[in-house]
Design a protein around this motif. Structure first.
Motif, PDB file in Angstrom:
ATOM      1  N   VAL A  59     -74.350  42.313 -11.166  1.00 26.88           N
ATOM      2  CA  VAL A  59     -74.875  41.024 -11.620  1.00 26.88           C
ATOM      3  C   VAL A  59     -73.730  40.168 -12.156  1.00 26.88           C
ATOM      4  O   VAL A  59     -73.625  38.970 -11.857  1.00 26.88           O
ATOM      5  N   LEU A  60     -72.847  40.785 -12.957  1.00 24.83           N
ATOM      6  CA  LEU A  60     -71.686  40.062 -13.484  1.00 24.83           C
ATOM      7  C   LEU A  60     -70.827  39.497 -12.347  1.00 24.83           C
ATOM      8  O   LEU A  60     -70.377  38.348 -12.406  1.00 24.83           O
ATOM      9  N   PHE A 167     -66.859  43.984 -10.045  1.00 26.26           N
ATOM     10  CA  PHE A 167     -67.356  45.044  -9.168  1.00 26.26           C
ATOM     11  C   PHE A 167     -66.611  46.360  -9.358  1.00 26.26           C
ATOM     12  O   PHE A 167     -67.060  47.408  -8.888  1.00 26.26           O
ATOM     13  N   THR A 168     -65.478  46.319 -10.069  1.00 27.56           N
ATOM     14  CA  THR A 168     -64.712  47.547 -10.326  1.00 27.56           C
ATOM     15  C   THR A 168     -65.019  48.146 -11.701  1.00 27.56           C
ATOM     16  O   THR A 168     -64.479  49.201 -12.033  1.00 27.56           O
ATOM     17  N   LEU A 169     -65.862  47.464 -12.496  1.00 30.65           N
ATOM     18  CA  LEU A 169     -66.186  47.962 -13.840  1.00 30.65           C
ATOM     19  C   LEU A 169     -66.984  49.260 -13.763  1.00 30.65           C
ATOM     20  O   LEU A 169     -67.596  49.563 -12.732  1.00 30.65           O
ATOM     21  N   PRO A 170     -66.984  50.054 -14.844  1.00 34.02           N
ATOM     22  CA  PRO A 170     -67.761  51.295 -14.849  1.00 34.02           C
ATOM     23  C   PRO A 170     -69.224  51.043 -14.503  1.00 34.02           C
ATOM     24  O   PRO A 170     -69.814  50.032 -14.901  1.00 34.02           O
ATOM     25  N   TYR A 171     -69.800  51.975 -13.780  1.00 36.08           N
ATOM     26  CA  TYR A 171     -71.196  51.850 -13.344  1.00 36.08           C
ATOM     27  C   TYR A 171     -72.126  51.964 -14.547  1.00 36.08           C
ATOM     28  O   TYR A 171     -72.081  52.937 -15.301  1.00 36.08           O
ATOM     29  N   ILE A 172     -72.956  50.961 -14.725  1.00 31.45           N
ATOM     30  CA  ILE A 172     -73.958  50.962 -15.793  1.00 31.45           C
ATOM     31  C   ILE A 172     -75.324  50.975 -15.129  1.00 31.45           C
ATOM     32  O   ILE A 172     -75.799  49.954 -14.630  1.00 31.45           O
TER      33      ILE A 172
END
Length: 398
Positions: A59-60, A167-172
């Motif tokens: 979403v971000l 899109f590379t941030l930790p999966y939440i």
């Protein structure tokens, strides 16, 4: 956090002077109302989506890319061959409709990943402050571009980069997976249900009211600085973010020592002092006093807004974390600052007219000064919270 606030800081402190230089002084407040509309319309909806269906980082990513495109393109309608003030304002509104939800979602991401929120979040959030400072130094001090299109275009580029990075941030994972989606999710009923406590209602009212004079700061202080003959207004505004670093580092200690009431009250009184200093400095345009008022931003912002985010997160719980942070954005950046921006625009246009003298600025600053002082007194006698935030397990009880 660095990129999140670099995007916002790149144009927010220069937007007023840019619009003034392109003949849009009377509608400056409308540009800053766009952020409030974005805060009202979007966060609850996207918070519900992030809580139910999609990982937060996706979403971000989508929202940042869209917001970057809109703010980059906005300047094409303020100058060049196709000038249209309405379209300029529309594109800023579209930018903020996409950007403002990311403020709460990025905060929710941080809270999800941290174990000791009260001690660790201020240290993470300080990188957002560094991002805002870096943006101000770049566009104002290095490029001297306060009155040009560069701040908004740099913001747009930053937004697209942030979108790709997200899109590379930790999966939440969506914490509400499997729950039935309903209108109550869209409008954030689960988050507002936390208002059943009398203490929390007073807290929310205090946050809402102090956000009204807040709107005057970024909307008109850059114009005030330029009128006083101080160079590079956008860069000078970053002094406030520099002071944020100190107060962010002090915030955990203040929380554990004094509790939410006195932390919030200190921030509210800082707003009162700031506008008093601006009013006193106005007739002679006293530079050191104006800069001192800017340096108070650390206490003004951190002790009200960052402290509120931590407090609301402790009240909400993991299942509605994104909606709860959306509620904060809705109340503070949305309703509070929205009302404040409209009121400030009306007052500015009424007092200043076609003039822009320092004597008139003194009259202008007295109004938010009185408002902030009244809010501080109401909060002092109305808010009864006494518990302190001193560990990740300590829930603040009314």
């Amino acid at each position: 956090m660095f990129l999140q606030f670099f995007i916002w800081g790149a144009w927010y402190a220069t937007g007023g002077n840019y619009m003034k230089s392109h003949g849009m002084t009377n509608v400056i407040y409308l540009a800053y109302t766009a952020s409030s509309i974005g805060s009202i319309v979007s966060p609850f909806f996207l918070g519900a989506i992030a809580d139910r269906f999609f990982p937060v980082q996706k979403v971000l990513g989508v929202m940042h890319i869209l917001s970057g495109i809109f703010v980059f393109c906005a300047t094409f309608f303020a100058e060049g061959n196709f000038i249209s003030v309405p379209l300029f304002l529309v594109f800023l509104l579209l930018h903020m409709l996409c950007y403002m939800p990311t403020v709460s979602l990025s905060t929710a991401t941080a809270f999800h990943l941290l174990k000791n929120k009260e001690k660790e979040f201020p240290l993470i959030r300080v990188f957002g402050t560094l991002g805002w400072i870096t943006a101000g130094i770049l566009v104002s001090y290095l490029l001297h571009a306060d009155s040009t299109a560069w701040p908004m275009r740099i913001s747009g580029i930053g937004g697209i980069l942030m979108g790709l990075y997200s899109f590379t941030l930790p999966y939440i994972p969506p914490p509400g997976t499997g729950k039935k989606f309903s209108f109550r999710d869209v409008i954030g009923v689960d988050a507002f249900r936390k208002l059943q406590s009398r203490t929390f209602i007073i807290f929310i009212i205090g946050l809402l009211l102090i956000s009204v004079p807040f709107a005057t700061y970024f909307t008109y202080v850059p114009l005030y600085i330029r009128t006083a003959g101080i160079a590079d207004p956008g860069f000078k505004m970053t002094f406030g973010q520099m002071s944020e670093i100190l107060f962010l580092l002090l915030l955990p200690w203040f929380f554990s020592k004094f509790g939410i009431k006195w932390v919030m009250l200190t921030g509210m009184l800082a707003w009162t002092l700031r506008y008093a200093v601006f009013a006193i400095a106005a007739p002679q345009g006293i530079a050191w006093m104006i800069l001192f008022g800017i340096l108070l931003h650390g206490a003004c912002y951190d002790f009200v807004y960052v402290a509120s985010q931590v407090y609301i997160d402790k009240k909400a719980g993991a299942d509605i974390r994104a909606q709860a942070q959306g509620m904060f954005v809705f109340i503070a950046y949305g309703v509070g600052q929205g009302l404040g921006a409209v009121a400030a625009g009306f007052i500015f246009n009424h007092i200043m007219g076609n003039e822009n003298s320092l004597a008139q600025w003194q009259i202008f600053w007295i109004i938010p000064l009185l408002f902030a002082a009244i809010v501080s007194l109401l909060f002092l006698f109305g808010f009864k919270e006494k518990a302190k935030i001193d560990s990740q397990e300590s829930m603040i009880n009314p």
